[in-house]
Structures are given as structure tokens and as C-alpha cells.
Design a protein around this motif. Structure first.
Motif, short mmCIF file in Angstrom:
data_model
loop_
_atom_site.label_atom_id
_atom_site.label_comp_id
_atom_site.label_asym_id
_atom_site.label_seq_id
_atom_site.Cartn_x
_atom_site.Cartn_y
_atom_site.Cartn_z
N SER A 17 -16.34 22.83 31.44
CA SER A 17 -17.02 22.20 32.56
C SER A 17 -16.84 20.68 32.50
CB SER A 17 -18.51 22.54 32.56
OG SER A 17 -19.17 21.94 31.46
N GLN A 18 -16.13 20.20 31.48
CA GLN A 18 -15.97 18.75 31.35
C GLN A 18 -14.87 18.23 32.28
OE1 GLN A 18 -15.09 17.65 27.33
NE2 GLN A 18 -13.07 18.58 27.33
N ASN A 19 -14.96 16.95 32.57
CA ASN A 19 -13.98 16.31 33.44
C ASN A 19 -12.57 16.50 32.88
OD1 ASN A 19 -16.10 15.45 34.96
ND2 ASN A 19 -15.94 13.30 34.40
N GLY A 20 -11.64 16.69 33.79
CA GLY A 20 -10.25 16.84 33.39
C GLY A 20 -9.46 17.61 34.43
N ALA A 21 -8.18 17.72 34.16
CA ALA A 21 -7.28 18.48 35.04
C ALA A 21 -6.95 19.80 34.35
CB ALA A 21 -6.01 17.68 35.31
N TYR A 22 -6.88 20.85 35.15
CA TYR A 22 -6.64 22.20 34.65
C TYR A 22 -5.57 22.87 35.50
CZ TYR A 22 -11.11 21.39 32.36
OH TYR A 22 -12.13 20.86 31.61
N ARG A 85 -16.87 15.32 37.08
CA ARG A 85 -18.31 15.55 37.10
C ARG A 85 -19.04 14.28 37.54
NH1 ARG A 85 -21.17 18.17 32.06
NH2 ARG A 85 -19.01 18.16 31.47
N PRO A 86 -19.80 14.39 38.62
CA PRO A 86 -20.58 13.23 39.04
C PRO A 86 -21.68 12.92 38.04
CG PRO A 86 -20.53 14.93 40.74
CD PRO A 86 -19.95 15.52 39.50
N LEU A 87 -21.97 11.65 37.87
CA LEU A 87 -23.04 11.24 36.96
C LEU A 87 -24.35 11.20 37.74
CD1 LEU A 87 -21.30 8.37 34.98
CD2 LEU A 87 -21.56 10.77 34.33
N GLN A 88 -25.42 11.55 37.04
CA GLN A 88 -26.75 11.50 37.64
C GLN A 88 -27.47 10.29 37.06
OE1 GLN A 88 -29.13 14.94 36.78
NE2 GLN A 88 -30.01 14.91 38.82
N ASN A 89 -28.07 9.50 37.90
CA ASN A 89 -28.76 8.26 37.48
C ASN A 89 -27.82 7.30 36.77
OD1 ASN A 89 -31.13 9.39 38.46
ND2 ASN A 89 -31.62 10.29 36.48
N THR A 91 -25.85 7.65 34.35
CA THR A 91 -25.54 7.83 32.94
C THR A 91 -25.38 9.29 32.51
OG1 THR A 91 -27.86 7.80 32.38
CG2 THR A 91 -26.67 5.71 32.20
N THR A 92 -26.28 10.15 32.90
CA THR A 92 -26.29 11.51 32.38
C THR A 92 -25.53 12.46 33.29
OG1 THR A 92 -28.50 11.04 31.55
CG2 THR A 92 -27.79 13.34 31.51
N PRO A 93 -24.52 13.15 32.76
CA PRO A 93 -23.83 14.12 33.59
C PRO A 93 -24.77 15.28 33.93
CG PRO A 93 -22.64 13.73 31.54
CD PRO A 93 -23.96 13.05 31.43
N ARG A 94 -24.73 15.70 35.17
CA ARG A 94 -25.56 16.85 35.54
C ARG A 94 -24.82 18.14 35.23
NH1 ARG A 94 -24.67 16.73 42.06
NH2 ARG A 94 -22.88 18.05 41.89
N SER A 95 -25.53 19.23 35.32
CA SER A 95 -24.94 20.54 35.04
C SER A 95 -23.76 20.78 35.98
CB SER A 95 -26.00 21.61 35.24
OG SER A 95 -25.44 22.87 35.08
N PHE A 96 -22.71 21.37 35.45
CA PHE A 96 -21.49 21.56 36.22
C PHE A 96 -20.93 22.94 35.90
CE2 PHE A 96 -17.28 19.90 37.75
CZ PHE A 96 -17.76 19.36 38.92
N PRO A 97 -20.39 23.65 36.89
CA PRO A 97 -19.85 24.98 36.59
C PRO A 97 -18.59 24.89 35.72
CG PRO A 97 -19.31 24.33 38.83
CD PRO A 97 -20.22 23.28 38.28
N THR A 98 -18.38 25.94 34.94
CA THR A 98 -17.16 26.01 34.14
C THR A 98 -16.01 26.50 35.02
OG1 THR A 98 -17.53 28.30 33.51
CG2 THR A 98 -18.49 26.60 32.06
N ILE A 99 -14.81 26.32 34.52
CA ILE A 99 -13.62 26.84 35.21
C ILE A 99 -13.76 28.36 35.38
CG2 ILE A 99 -11.14 27.22 34.96
CD1 ILE A 99 -11.80 24.36 35.75
N SER A 100 -14.23 29.05 34.35
CA SER A 100 -14.40 30.50 34.44
C SER A 100 -15.38 30.89 35.54
CB SER A 100 -14.87 31.07 33.10
OG SER A 100 -13.85 30.98 32.15
N ALA A 101 -16.49 30.17 35.64
CA ALA A 101 -17.48 30.46 36.69
C ALA A 101 -16.88 30.21 38.08
CB ALA A 101 -18.73 29.62 36.50
#
Length: 174
Positions: A17-22, A85-89, A91-101
């Protein structure tokens, strides 16, 4: 006699679910050519292929997901997907779906739409399932890797007869 163990598909301990290209490849069950036909190096989507394309592009409606490049082939799809992944406030990354999801949701919605069109008499029936159980993924490592994948996707239809998913006598509908 114990059953054979399925090969682990994902890189262990990697956060998909982390930022990157797949780079992703999804295949139809039994290499069934459901999405159109390649003629003279160009892919022509049928109605099922257009439906799959529609749902693929809808993935981009979710924040932080962009499809940099894709090709829908008669029996598989290649996708170069970017997660930012957009940052919330700030600083903190919000929950993000995984590639599998994301891929599970995509397969589910396209399967449902395909079944509805089979029932309406618009698409031909299929055996057991539309999609293979899993999918291939590759974490894009750097710009050179990105550009090689971009070119591979771009020229995939031109090299269809050399493709490992190629079926000599494509069974499809117009």
C-alpha cells in the motif's frame, strides 16, 4: 499425500500500500480470449474489453491512484500503476488499499458486469471464472525499469505472436 503448496506471489514483508510504481499483469482463466482481437499489431477491444477498460480507468477515481500506462490484450491486461498516498494533516499517511485489494475489487466488479452481460445475451459464456486466481506484480525499482515497462506495454500488441499468452486461434467475438 500432502497437497502441493501454492507459490507465494507477493514479496514477503513488503507493504503493497506504500507509494510507488507497480507493474501488474492479470490473466484470464485458461487464457480465454474474451476482450477482443489483435490485428496487424493493433488491439481491437470488443464490448467486454471496453467494459474492462471502463472499470480499469475508474480505479483512478480513488485518491492517490493513477494508471500511467496499460494495455488490454485478448486474454490478459498489463498495468503500470502509480500509488501516491495522500498525506493527512501534512504528516501522517492515511490508510490506503493494497495492490491486492485493488485488484481483487477490480476482478470482482468486472466479473459481475461480465456475468450480467452473459445473462443479457451480449457476451459469450465462460468456463468457471473469468480471471485467474492471482496476478503477477513487479515493484518498479527506478526510472530505467519504469521506462522499460512503459515500452513493453506500449508495444505489446505489436509483439502479440511472440507473447507467452498468445493463442494461435483466438476464440473471441466481435
Amino acid at each position: 499425500m500432502p497437497l502441493p503448496q501454492r507459490k507465494r506471489q507477493r514479496l514477503q514483508n513488503y507493504d503493497y500500500s506504500q507509494n510507488g510504481a507497480y507493474f501488474l499483469t492479470l490473466c484470464t482463466q485458461d487464457k480465454a480470449c474474451l476482450f477482443g482481437r489483435v490485428r496487424q499489431g493493433k488491439m481491437y477491444l470488443n464490448d467486454a474489453g471496453k467494459m474492462v477498460e471502463h472499470h480499469l480507468l475508474k480505479l483512478q477515481e480513488k485518491d492517490g491512484i493513477s494508471i500511467e500506462r496499460y494495455v488490454i490484450m485478448p486474454n490478459h491486461i498489463h498495468i503500470l500503476l502509480l500509488l501516491e498516498r495522500p498525506l493527512q494533516n501534512g504528516t501522517t499517511p492515511r490508510s490506503f488499499p493494497t495492490i491486492s485489494a485493488l485488484m481483487q475489487g477490480f476482478k470482482s466488479v468486472t466479473t459481475t458486469a461480465y456475468i450480467q452481460n452473459v445473462q443479457a445475451g451480449h457476451y459469450p459464456p465462460f468456463e468457471k471464472r473469468i480471471w485467474q486466481k492471482s496476478f503477477y506484480d513487479h515493484i518498479v525499482r527506478d526510472e530505467e525499469d519504469f521506462l522499460q515497462i512503459w515500452a513493453y506495454i506500449t508495444y505489446n500488441a505489436l509483439k502479440w505472436q511472440q507473447d507467452k499468452f498468445y493463442i494461435r486461434f483466438e476464440k473471441d467475438y466481435e
